[in-house]
Enzyme design. Sequence first.
Site, short mmCIF file in Angstrom:
data_model
loop_
_atom_site.label_atom_id
_atom_site.label_comp_id
_atom_site.label_asym_id
_atom_site.label_seq_id
_atom_site.Cartn_x
_atom_site.Cartn_y
_atom_site.Cartn_z
CG ASP A 159 61.60 32.90 28.59
OD1 ASP A 159 61.09 32.32 29.22
OD2 ASP A 159 62.31 31.85 27.71
CB SER A 160 62.70 34.69 32.79
OG SER A 160 62.43 34.24 34.60
CB ALA A 161 63.46 29.64 35.23
N GLY A 163 67.10 31.22 31.29
CA GLY A 163 68.30 31.41 31.26
C GLY A 163 69.06 31.53 32.35
CG LEU A 187 66.42 35.48 25.42
CD1 LEU A 187 65.36 34.36 24.05
CD2 LEU A 187 67.19 36.49 24.11
#
Length: 312
Positions: A159-161, A163, A187
């Site tokens: 997720d975020s970084a 991802g 994500l």
Amino acid sequence: MEPDADELVFDSSYLRIYKNGKVDRLHRPPLLAAGVDDATGVVSKDVVLDAGTGLFVRVFLPKVQDQELGKKLPVLVYFHGGGFIIESADSATYHNYLNSIAAAAGVLVVSVDYRLAPENPLPAGYDDSWAALQWAVSAHADDWITEHGDTARVFVAGDSAGGNIVHDVLLRASSNKGPRIEGAIMLHPFFGGSTAIDGESDEAVYIASKVWPFACPGAVNGVDDPRMNPTAPGAPALEKLGCERLLVCTAQEDWLVARGRAYYGAVAASAWRGSAAWHETEGEGHVFFLRDPGCDKGKQLMDGVVAFIASA
């Protein structure tokens, strides 16, 4: 020291970045020890991969009695978010979330505690994540993986970084001829660029312009470095992504929604031979599923992740 060395250059409820390279990590969830999760029956343990750098992974194994006799579990290698600067594999946020994924999807999860910037600038986090993926699929990785993991069915997610890290390992997997990755799940991935794209807010451009150079001071072309802006001129062709299936997820109110949509669109329009899917949650913001995993839309997202992994 310059007179303005302590000047604050980025301020949020999660972290503060100063001109002199100092960071205040304001977001500090409690750290949880590995063990048995009473709610799901998932058991976890930590495995140190490199004592010199501190790289370790937390491995999550669903209840063995829930498995079909003799059937091994897909292996999911997960990279946490936090702008490359905060969070960890043993934080309550990720420990609890990955217990839930392991139980719901019936997967053996390897959660990577990669080194953080600025103490260890990128590409340290990328290198750690790649090393952990290679370890997870190696012949002698760990007794849990050997006994219960199906390394012919490997997934990567973040997720975020995290991802963003997924994108990096997919390119490495392609250029380094392995390992085979069946599916990748992004994500709310953290991508950016020097100029706003369609639907992107000035806030999103600003955040990327401050966080990315701090995490990766050696970046080529600043925030248009191909690792941060995969659609920038000169970036590696997306047709080279080293997986067979891809799921890109974001949320309608996510400040990164425009970049996530653009990434999915660029992959779908490329010559990549895989199958790409898109999931967008209405009315929710960035990584809402970590803050409130039990909400209805969080459950819907989890159902989508589970279905993606189960698809052959």
